[in-house]
Design a protein around this motif. Structure first.
Motif, PDB file in Angstrom:
ATOM      1  N   GLN C 182       0.827  -1.205   0.000  1.00  0.00           N
ATOM      2  CA  GLN C 182       0.000   0.000   0.000  1.00  0.00           C
ATOM      3  C   GLN C 182       0.863   1.258   0.000  1.00  0.00           C
ATOM      4  O   GLN C 182       0.651   2.180  -0.793  1.00  0.00           O
ATOM      5  N   MET C 183       1.871   1.286   0.881  1.00  0.00           N
ATOM      6  CA  MET C 183       2.650   2.510   1.018  1.00  0.00           C
ATOM      7  C   MET C 183       3.498   2.771  -0.222  1.00  0.00           C
ATOM      8  O   MET C 183       3.656   3.914  -0.640  1.00  0.00           O
ATOM      9  N   ILE C 184       4.023   1.689  -0.839  1.00  0.00           N
ATOM     10  CA  ILE C 184       4.802   1.890  -2.058  1.00  0.00           C
ATOM     11  C   ILE C 184       3.911   2.475  -3.146  1.00  0.00           C
ATOM     12  O   ILE C 184       4.293   3.403  -3.863  1.00  0.00           O
ATOM     13  N   SER C 239      -3.889  10.712  -0.483  1.00  0.00           N
ATOM     14  CA  SER C 239      -2.672   9.906  -0.563  1.00  0.00           C
ATOM     15  C   SER C 239      -1.868   9.994   0.734  1.00  0.00           C
ATOM     16  O   SER C 239      -1.225   9.023   1.122  1.00  0.00           O
ATOM     17  N   SER C 240      -1.940  11.141   1.435  1.00  0.00           N
ATOM     18  CA  SER C 240      -1.193  11.193   2.691  1.00  0.00           C
ATOM     19  C   SER C 240      -1.876  10.344   3.755  1.00  0.00           C
ATOM     20  O   SER C 240      -1.213   9.770   4.610  1.00  0.00           O
ATOM     21  N   THR C 241      -3.212  10.257   3.703  1.00  0.00           N
ATOM     22  CA  THR C 241      -3.894   9.357   4.641  1.00  0.00           C
ATOM     23  C   THR C 241      -3.439   7.925   4.434  1.00  0.00           C
ATOM     24  O   THR C 241      -3.170   7.202   5.393  1.00  0.00           O
ATOM     25  N   ALA C 242      -3.335   7.537   3.164  1.00  0.00           N
ATOM     26  CA  ALA C 242      -2.883   6.177   2.881  1.00  0.00           C
ATOM     27  C   ALA C 242      -1.427   6.004   3.261  1.00  0.00           C
ATOM     28  O   ALA C 242      -1.008   4.950   3.736  1.00  0.00           O
ATOM     29  N   GLU C 243      -0.649   7.049   3.065  1.00  0.00           N
ATOM     30  CA  GLU C 243       0.775   7.008   3.370  1.00  0.00           C
ATOM     31  C   GLU C 243       1.000   6.828   4.871  1.00  0.00           C
ATOM     32  O   GLU C 243       1.941   6.167   5.298  1.00  0.00           O
ATOM     33  N   MET C 244       0.116   7.410   5.663  1.00  0.00           N
ATOM     34  CA  MET C 244       0.260   7.304   7.119  1.00  0.00           C
ATOM     35  C   MET C 244      -0.344   6.019   7.661  1.00  0.00           C
ATOM     36  O   MET C 244      -0.305   5.800   8.863  1.00  0.00           O
ATOM     37  N   ASN C 245      -0.956   5.209   6.808  1.00  0.00           N
ATOM     38  CA  ASN C 245      -1.646   3.994   7.261  1.00  0.00           C
ATOM     39  C   ASN C 245      -2.785   4.307   8.201  1.00  0.00           C
ATOM     40  O   ASN C 245      -3.063   3.561   9.137  1.00  0.00           O
ATOM     41  N   ILE C 280       3.324  11.319  14.908  1.00  0.00           N
ATOM     42  CA  ILE C 280       4.214  12.346  14.375  1.00  0.00           C
ATOM     43  C   ILE C 280       4.002  12.471  12.877  1.00  0.00           C
ATOM     44  O   ILE C 280       4.024  13.577  12.325  1.00  0.00           O
ATOM     45  N   ALA C 281       3.765  11.329  12.214  1.00  0.00           N
ATOM     46  CA  ALA C 281       3.483  11.395  10.785  1.00  0.00           C
ATOM     47  C   ALA C 281       2.222  12.221  10.545  1.00  0.00           C
ATOM     48  O   ALA C 281       2.142  12.975   9.572  1.00  0.00           O
ATOM     49  N   LEU C 282       1.271  12.090  11.449  1.00  0.00           N
ATOM     50  CA  LEU C 282       0.052  12.899  11.330  1.00  0.00           C
ATOM     51  C   LEU C 282       0.395  14.378  11.393  1.00  0.00           C
ATOM     52  O   LEU C 282      -0.052  15.180  10.559  1.00  0.00           O
ATOM     53  N   ILE C 283       1.232  14.735  12.369  1.00  0.00           N
ATOM     54  CA  ILE C 283       1.624  16.143  12.512  1.00  0.00           C
ATOM     55  C   ILE C 283       2.388  16.613  11.284  1.00  0.00           C
ATOM     56  O   ILE C 283       2.093  17.670  10.719  1.00  0.00           O
ATOM     57  N   THR C 284       3.372  15.806  10.846  1.00  0.00           N
ATOM     58  CA  THR C 284       4.206  16.290   9.740  1.00  0.00           C
ATOM     59  C   THR C 284       3.404  16.366   8.449  1.00  0.00           C
ATOM     60  O   THR C 284       3.595  17.285   7.657  1.00  0.00           O
ATOM     61  N   ASN C 285       2.499  15.424   8.244  1.00  0.00           N
ATOM     62  CA  ASN C 285       1.706  15.500   7.018  1.00  0.00           C
ATOM     63  C   ASN C 285       0.764  16.684   7.052  1.00  0.00           C
ATOM     64  O   ASN C 285       0.555  17.337   6.029  1.00  0.00           O
ATOM     65  N   ARG C 335     -11.196   9.768   9.516  1.00  0.00           N
ATOM     66  CA  ARG C 335     -10.907   8.450  10.072  1.00  0.00           C
ATOM     67  C   ARG C 335     -12.134   7.843  10.723  1.00  0.00           C
ATOM     68  O   ARG C 335     -12.417   6.672  10.556  1.00  0.00           O
ATOM     69  N   TRP C 336     -12.865   8.645  11.485  1.00  0.00           N
ATOM     70  CA  TRP C 336     -13.959   8.065  12.252  1.00  0.00           C
ATOM     71  C   TRP C 336     -15.263   8.051  11.492  1.00  0.00           C
ATOM     72  O   TRP C 336     -16.284   7.663  12.041  1.00  0.00           O
ATOM     73  N   THR C 337     -15.247   8.536  10.239  1.00  0.00           N
ATOM     74  CA  THR C 337     -16.484   8.522   9.471  1.00  0.00           C
ATOM     75  C   THR C 337     -16.498   7.405   8.441  1.00  0.00           C
ATOM     76  O   THR C 337     -17.489   6.684   8.333  1.00  0.00           O
TER      77      THR C 337
END
Lengths: 157, 190, 373
Positions: C182-184, C239-245, C280-285, C335-337
């Motif tokens: 997924q991330m690739i 794509s950043s949501t997917a990137e952060m898993n 942290i990925a959430l913050i940086t994204n 996320r929660w929806t």
């Protein structure tokens, strides 16, 4: 599963889904946003803190109790329908005879420990003599407390 | 007491950094071939690539460094790890390679080192470490302009040829991996 | 350059201060080289501390926020007991997590098992160092910020793959392989969107990307390019949501199917590291989205002087963090929806929808610049 559809149909469906998909997502988001910004919707209770003001919901089934009027008279006729309806044998209806020789309720013994609060006894009672109470703080440290006698007076017959 | 001794032995901070990074590269490279577990050796390979990228950074070749990390760590090694994960089993240490001709291998690597030294040593200003290129030589903008320029210094035609080559590989890969209709039907009939 | 240096005010202050303090030392050990090296080291330490404070400090806030947002979306209250409205709940959780015993399952590859959480933490920390929080508040003002971000994102995949494999657990391995694939895949569209930003702003430096958005709210990249900016923002979000898993793309964890995915076997501090990396990925994204699309640290001016002057009195850091937390809130609401797609749907979405749309967007952006810009 592979469906046999023409390319035109496929493209049509694809484009349609490009619109309906995001629309359904927006519908979902609107619901959660409504919930998020409306604190009145919150249903959880802060239980030990709001003990004084907490009101149980009407349909909550606590332990069994007898419906009594002001003088403490009940409507039970000791017919034993509830005893038969109970799947756990939590109810023992002990009948006696009154002065007139009629069969009346002597003691209504209720074993709360084995009761699952299913409410079948309330449904089975033809006279509406019992109901499930709203009490929910029923924990106790003494198992003997769970054996109770529900009626204060003998039945009316 | 210490008249600038520890700092003047190499020429400055950059040189210390160079020796540290070079040492780490050597260590990880040796670990990569010496470790028994194949996945661990892949991980050491990654670290060796990353430290090589740091070496590039010390030489102010920033884009090369980033490309190194992007291509090797983000691409190649991930696929290596993927392959290892899908093919090997955990706890299988049976990864001993006995090279029968140790002497020839040794000779080969020695000759390789010799060729490298022979090629690098005549480079002028190697010892003084002076940067010969202009200041902005390796910046992304100059890099891109040179890569896509069609003047004599530009590389537009090799660039396009490489892109056509990549496209060909992509199409070939898809053709090989694709299941034709007959294949699918054959499988379904079984 | 890639050497960390605090930009002007603080860095210059340190560089100024060190020689003055050094004058009190005996003359024999004084030297300019020593001074500059010490000033450099002090600056580096300041940078490291700053990054750690922003990252590690915001993680408990985010966890608390996540629990509260989640609760309110689901008609609940969330943590309420510890402190006012449960504010110190996460601190208690963190302390509990840190004091737990750390052990690896039998048969696990110990070296890889403990290395994986550290590798996962690399990418978010490096990205955080590149983000300009204000005009003078950026740890590494690198000329090639965006390529560096794209490059270091590969470490996240690596950490997850190693962690999943070394746990010696089928659930972990499945989760790791899924998330690796997924991330690739999503890294491609993530990089494409960043390239779109680079194209319209004409720079790979995050600071100059931000400076290009100075002015009113309509100068932000999301609004400056009429429709394309908004589409690009949405695509970046996906794509950043997917990137952060993160959910709805959290097939790496997928509690219902994989009991926890790649960190099933982790506990105590290593687990906390995976958790920390996620937040942290959430913050940086969010910070990246803010920098690239939402005007960075510039206040949302509307073009009326009276309002703008008031808005400009608030320092840029405050605006930046306000925008970051708005973005975080958006990620949480999503996320929660939304529900989680299947694995094949997820891959189809990337390769058959997101990537073509990205390519079209790039071409359209180029056309827009060639014709209109």
């Amino acid at each position: 599963m592979q469906e046999n559809i023409s390319t035109l149909q496929y493209i049509k469906r694809y484009l349609k889904r490009c619109i309906t998909g995001p629309w359904s997502l927006i519908c979902g988001l609107s619901v959660t946003l409504k919930y998020f910004f409306n604190p009145k919707r919150i249903v959880t209770e802060q239980y030990p803190e709001n003990r004084k003001t907490l009101k149980m919901h009407e349909r909550f089934r606590g332990r069994l109790e007898m419906i009594e009027d002001e003088e403490g008279n009940n409507r039970c006729t000791a017919c034993g329908m509830c005893e038969r309806a109970c799947p756990n044998a939590s109810i023992n209806v002990l009948a006696t005879k009154n002065i007139a020789g009629k069969k009346v309720l002597g003691r209504y013994v209720y074993h709360f420990a084995s009761c699952t609060q299913c409410g079948l006894c309330v449904e089975a009672c033809p006279f509406g003599a019992i109901r499930m109470s709203q009490a929910f703080e029923v924990a106790t440290t003494d198992p003997n407390d769970l054996e109770m006698i529900l009626n204060k007076k003998e039945g009316q017959g | 007491m210490f008249p600038d001794l520890p700092l003047s032995f190499p020429m400055g901070g950059m040189d210390i950094a160079f020796y540290v990074v070079a040492l780490v590269i050597l260590l990880t490279a040796v670990c990569c071939v010496a470790v028994k577990n194949i996945l661990q050796s892949a991980v050491f390979l990654i670290f060796s690539f990353v430290t090589t990228a740091i070496l590039y950074l010390l030489m102010h070749a920033e884009f090369i460094a980033l490309a190194q990390v992007m291509v090797y760590v983000g691409g190649v090694v991930i696929f290596v790890v993927f392959t290892i994960l899908l093919t090997s089993h955990l706890g299988e240490d049976a990864f001993t390679t006995k090279i029968p001709r140790v002497f020839i291998a040794f000779l080969l690597s020695l000759s390789f080192v010799f060729v490298m030294i022979k090629c690098i040593l005549p480079t002028p200003d190697l010892a003084s470490g002076l940067a010969n290129s202009p200041a902005d030589y390796s910046s992304l903008q100059n890099f891109a302009l040179r890569l896509l320029g069609n003047d004599p210094n530009g590389f537009i035609i090799p660039f396009e040829i490489v892109s056509v080559l990549l496209l060909m590989t992509l199409i070939c890969a898809i053709t090989i991996a694709r299941r034709t209709k007959e294949d699918a039907e054959e499988e379904a009939s079984k | 350059m890639f050497v960390p240096s605090v930009t002007h005010p603080i860095g210059d202050f340190v560089r100024d201060l060190v020689p003055r303090i050094a004058e009190y030392l005996p003359a024999s050990i004084q030297s300019d080289t020593l001074n500059s090296v010490i000033a450099f080291l002090i600056n580096a330490v300041i940078c490291i501390i700053a990054v750690c404070i922003v990252n590690i400090g915001s993680a408990p806030i985010l966890i608390y926020m996540e629990r509260k947002v989640c609760a309110h979306v689901q008609c609940r209250l969330g943590p309420m007991r510890l402190g006012w409205h449960g504010t110190i709940q996460t601190i208690a959780d963190v302390i509990k997590m840190l004091f737990k015993e750390v052990y690896a399952p039998s048969g696990a590859d110990k070296l890889m098992f403990y290395l994986a959480p550290l590798i996962v933490l690399i990418a978010p920390f490096i990205v955080c160092a590149l983000i300009p929080f204000d005009k003078n508040l950026v740890v590494a003002d690198v000329s090639m910020g965006i390529p560096l971000i794209i490059a270091v994102n590969g470490f996240g995949v690596l950490g997850i793959l190693l962690g999943g494999w070394s746990s010696n657990n089928k659930y972990s391995l499945l989760g790791a392989l899924r998330s690796g694939a997924q991330m690739i895949s999503y890294e491609i569209s993530f990089a494409m969107i960043l390239l779109f930003v680079v194209m319209i702003s004409g720079s790979t430096n995050l600071m100059s990307i931000t400076m290009g958005q100075e002015g009113t709210i309509f100068d932000w990249w999301i609004f400056k390019i009429p429709v394309l900016g908004f589409i690009a923002f949405i695509l970046f979000f996906i794509s950043s949501t997917a990137e952060m898993n993160r959910a709805p793309f959290d097939i790496a964890e997928a509690e219902q199917e994989l009991t926890g995915g790649y960190h099933t076997e982790y506990n105590g501090t290593p687990f906390a590291m995976f958790y920390l990396a996620e937040y942290i990925a959430l913050i940086t994204n969010s910070a990246l989205a803010t920098t690239c699309f939402l005007g960075g640290f510039f206040p949302p001016c509307v073009g009326i002087d009276a309002i703008d002057n008031v808005l400009k009195m608030v320092p840029g850091v405050v605006w930046f963090f306000a925008k970051i937390y708005f973005m975080v809130w958006c990620y949480m609401m999503v996320r929660w929806t939304f529900v989680r797609p299947r694995v094949d749907q997820l891959m189809d979405f990337e390769w058959k929808f997101l990537l073509p749309v990205n390519l079209v967007l790039l071409v359209a952006g180029a056309a827009f610049i060639a014709i209109g810009g």
